[in-house]
Enzyme design. Structure first.
Site, short mmCIF file in Angstrom:
data_model
loop_
_atom_site.label_atom_id
_atom_site.label_comp_id
_atom_site.label_asym_id
_atom_site.label_seq_id
_atom_site.Cartn_x
_atom_site.Cartn_y
_atom_site.Cartn_z
N ASP A 209 0.85 -1.19 0.00
CA ASP A 209 0.00 0.00 0.00
C ASP A 209 0.89 1.24 0.00
O ASP A 209 2.11 1.14 0.07
CB ASP A 209 -0.89 0.00 1.25
N ASP A 211 0.65 3.58 2.44
CA ASP A 211 0.41 4.18 3.74
C ASP A 211 -0.76 5.16 3.57
O ASP A 211 -1.73 4.82 2.90
CB ASP A 211 1.68 4.84 4.29
#
Length: 289
Positions: A209, A211
């Protein structure tokens, strides 16, 4: 010198086709029980040991992983080289979910963990300026590219305490002010303990991802992480499968000095050392004690 490779990671890593003489073994340590039993076997003639960091079924939170027991157990099994495979968030646009980052540096933002085998009764200070083994990191990068993965070399990993993910303010701070490239919750104190145990150590961080700093992406969720981890499991196994050919033999002495980290680290005079602590250090520091 022969190599015994230890892999610390999740369930997608230890489910390995071609592992011969596979056996889940329990290793008792003076630091308590390990995260789980350790899967030992041989892959393409290479002795291997797979340790589920969070335990099968993911039962240990990042703070509660028994890091000291895990590293001690691998050392007792004769492991010489440790590859850590773990999920991470990315602070860089070019490090996209699904990419692998070969970590070179760490920033430690943990605060609730036992970070050393040493302490009162036997004080030691290891050098940690270069916390990963360049030889192992190079092999991991080569194995990843051979597996068809996009690999970034030389990243800085920020280890946060967790278990909550970052706030937006923290995410921007780590990215902009600290200059970190990826963020995770598990590679420290693991890397520090591996150095104290004189094990070569490298990290393969799998980006799941962005973040929460990225304006084009929502805040990270467990569902996002699991989805990417699932799709990356085969890539991780493909990387590991290529390591035996790359790490079949090992220099008698590690060029990075990982296997001699304790040569000048212990400060406590022999007469002042605590016998009880020395007994616990038999595997980790037996070479110098």
């Amino acid at each position: 010198m022969s190599t015994r490779l230890g892999i610390i990671g999740g369930s997608g890593i230890y489910d390995m086709d071609g592992l011969e003489d596979a056996d889940w073994v329990q290793v008792d340590t003076p630091w308590g029980p390990t995260s789980d039993r350790i899967l030992t076997g041989t892959l393409d003639g290479q002795p291997m040991a797979f340790l589920p960091r969070h335990g099968r079924g993911h039962v240990h939170a990042p703070t509660d992983v028994p890091y000291r027991a895990n590293i001690d157990a691998l050392k007792r099994l004769g492991v010489t080289d440790v590859i850590s495979v773990s999920a991470c968030g990315s602070f860089r646009e070019e490090m996209v979910p699904g990419d692998f980052v070969i970590v070179e540096q760490f920033i430690d933002r943990t605060f609730a963990r036992q970070t050393s085998f040493f302490g009162s009764g036997c004080v030691a200070h290891i050098s940690f300026a270069h916390p990963t083994c360049a030889r192992l990191s190079k092999a991991a990068a080569e194995a990843g590219r051979a597996a068809g993965v996009t690999v970034h070399e030389g990243g800085t990993y920020l280890a946060m305490e967790g278990p909550q993910f970052s706030t937006y303010a923290e995410s921007r701070l780590y990215r902009e002010a600290f200059g970190a490239d990826v963020i995770g919750m598990t590679n420290l104190p693991e890397a520090k303990l591996a150095r104290e145990a004189e094990l070569c150590y490298a990290t393969v961080a799998m980006v799941t991802d962005y973040d929460c700093w990225h304006p084009g992406h929502d805040a990270v969720t467990v569902a996002d992480v699991v989805r990417v981890l699932t799709s990356n499991a085969e890539n991780a196994r493909a990387l590991v499968r290529r390591l035996p050919d790359l790490l079949g033999t090992r220099p008698e002495i590690c060029p990075e000095g990982c296997d001699r980290a304790l040569d000048h680290a212990i400060l406590t005079a022999p007469a002042a050392r605590d016998p009880a602590l020395l007994a616990r250090l038999d595997a980790v520091a037996g070479r110098v004690l």
